[in-house]
Write a protein that holds these residues in place. Structure first.
Motif, mmCIF file in Angstrom:
data_model
loop_
_atom_site.group_PDB
_atom_site.id
_atom_site.type_symbol
_atom_site.label_atom_id
_atom_site.label_comp_id
_atom_site.label_asym_id
_atom_site.label_seq_id
_atom_site.Cartn_x
_atom_site.Cartn_y
_atom_site.Cartn_z
ATOM 1 N N GLN A 31 -18.109 -3.330 -19.674
ATOM 2 C CA GLN A 31 -17.566 -4.626 -20.086
ATOM 3 C C GLN A 31 -16.873 -4.514 -21.443
ATOM 4 O OE1 GLN A 31 -20.433 -7.835 -20.190
ATOM 5 N NE2 GLN A 31 -18.915 -9.240 -19.371
ATOM 6 N N GLU A 32 -17.451 -3.756 -22.360
ATOM 7 C CA GLU A 32 -16.815 -3.529 -23.664
ATOM 8 C C GLU A 32 -15.488 -2.805 -23.491
ATOM 9 O OE1 GLU A 32 -19.413 -1.536 -26.422
ATOM 10 O OE2 GLU A 32 -21.021 -2.981 -26.076
ATOM 11 N N GLU A 33 -15.470 -1.805 -22.622
ATOM 12 C CA GLU A 33 -14.254 -1.025 -22.391
ATOM 13 C C GLU A 33 -13.141 -1.868 -21.789
ATOM 14 O OE1 GLU A 33 -15.572 2.289 -20.031
ATOM 15 O OE2 GLU A 33 -16.474 3.297 -21.763
ATOM 16 N N LEU B 284 -22.816 -2.977 -19.595
ATOM 17 C CA LEU B 284 -22.411 -3.459 -20.920
ATOM 18 C C LEU B 284 -21.303 -2.593 -21.490
ATOM 19 C CD1 LEU B 284 -25.819 -4.466 -22.546
ATOM 20 C CD2 LEU B 284 -23.907 -5.975 -21.963
ATOM 21 N N LYS B 285 -21.430 -1.277 -21.332
ATOM 22 C CA LYS B 285 -20.406 -0.365 -21.830
ATOM 23 C C LYS B 285 -19.089 -0.607 -21.098
ATOM 24 C CE LYS B 285 -19.292 4.442 -22.612
ATOM 25 N NZ LYS B 285 -19.549 5.823 -22.301
ATOM 26 N N HIS C 106 -10.455 -8.639 -20.854
ATOM 27 C CA HIS C 106 -11.286 -9.819 -21.087
ATOM 28 C C HIS C 106 -10.512 -11.101 -20.827
ATOM 29 C CE1 HIS C 106 -14.242 -7.504 -23.888
ATOM 30 N NE2 HIS C 106 -14.515 -7.315 -22.617
ATOM 31 N N GLY D 117 -12.236 -4.705 -22.698
ATOM 32 C CA GLY D 117 -11.500 -5.313 -23.806
ATOM 33 C C GLY D 117 -10.425 -4.406 -24.368
ATOM 34 N N ASN D 118 -10.552 -3.105 -24.135
ATOM 35 C CA ASN D 118 -9.571 -2.146 -24.631
ATOM 36 C C ASN D 118 -8.485 -1.837 -23.609
ATOM 37 O OD1 ASN D 118 -10.998 -1.841 -27.071
ATOM 38 N ND2 ASN D 118 -12.352 -0.337 -26.136
#
Length: 100
Positions: A19-21, A16-17, A43, A23-24
């Protein structure tokens, strides 16, 4: 069994972490020797399109359309590759549907 469940939970949190990263992170695709460039996020969202004036020929709009399409596809392909590399660290190369 509890140890394995803790490991699975830890792996889920790491994924999850990651996947969030994604986006950056950004990638850039280009076409026509760089006259059209496209930036996309990890993303797979288009962030910007830059078209240099020399790419614009009013008598050949189709060429510009092809350049934009090529640059977008290049950026999205690179974003996919980046996502696979980043997430592959946690999935061991397995393709998990809906994850990325």
């Amino acid at each position: 069994m509890q140890h394995m469940m803790r490991q699975v939970k830890k792996m889920q949190e790491q994924m999850l972490k990651a996947q969030e990263e994604l986006g950056n992170k950004t990638v850039e695709g280009s076409a026509g020797g760089g006259v059209v460039t496209v930036k996309a996020s990890g993303h797979k969202q288009i962030l910007s399109i830059n078209i240099k004036p020399e790419a614009v020929d009013p008598d050949d709009i189709e060429m510009l359309q092809d350049l934009v399409m090529t640059a977008v596809n290049d950026a999205l392909s690179k974003a996919e590759e980046m996502a696979n590399e980043d997430m592959g660290k946690y999935t061991g190369g397995m393709k998990i549907p809906g994850l990325f």
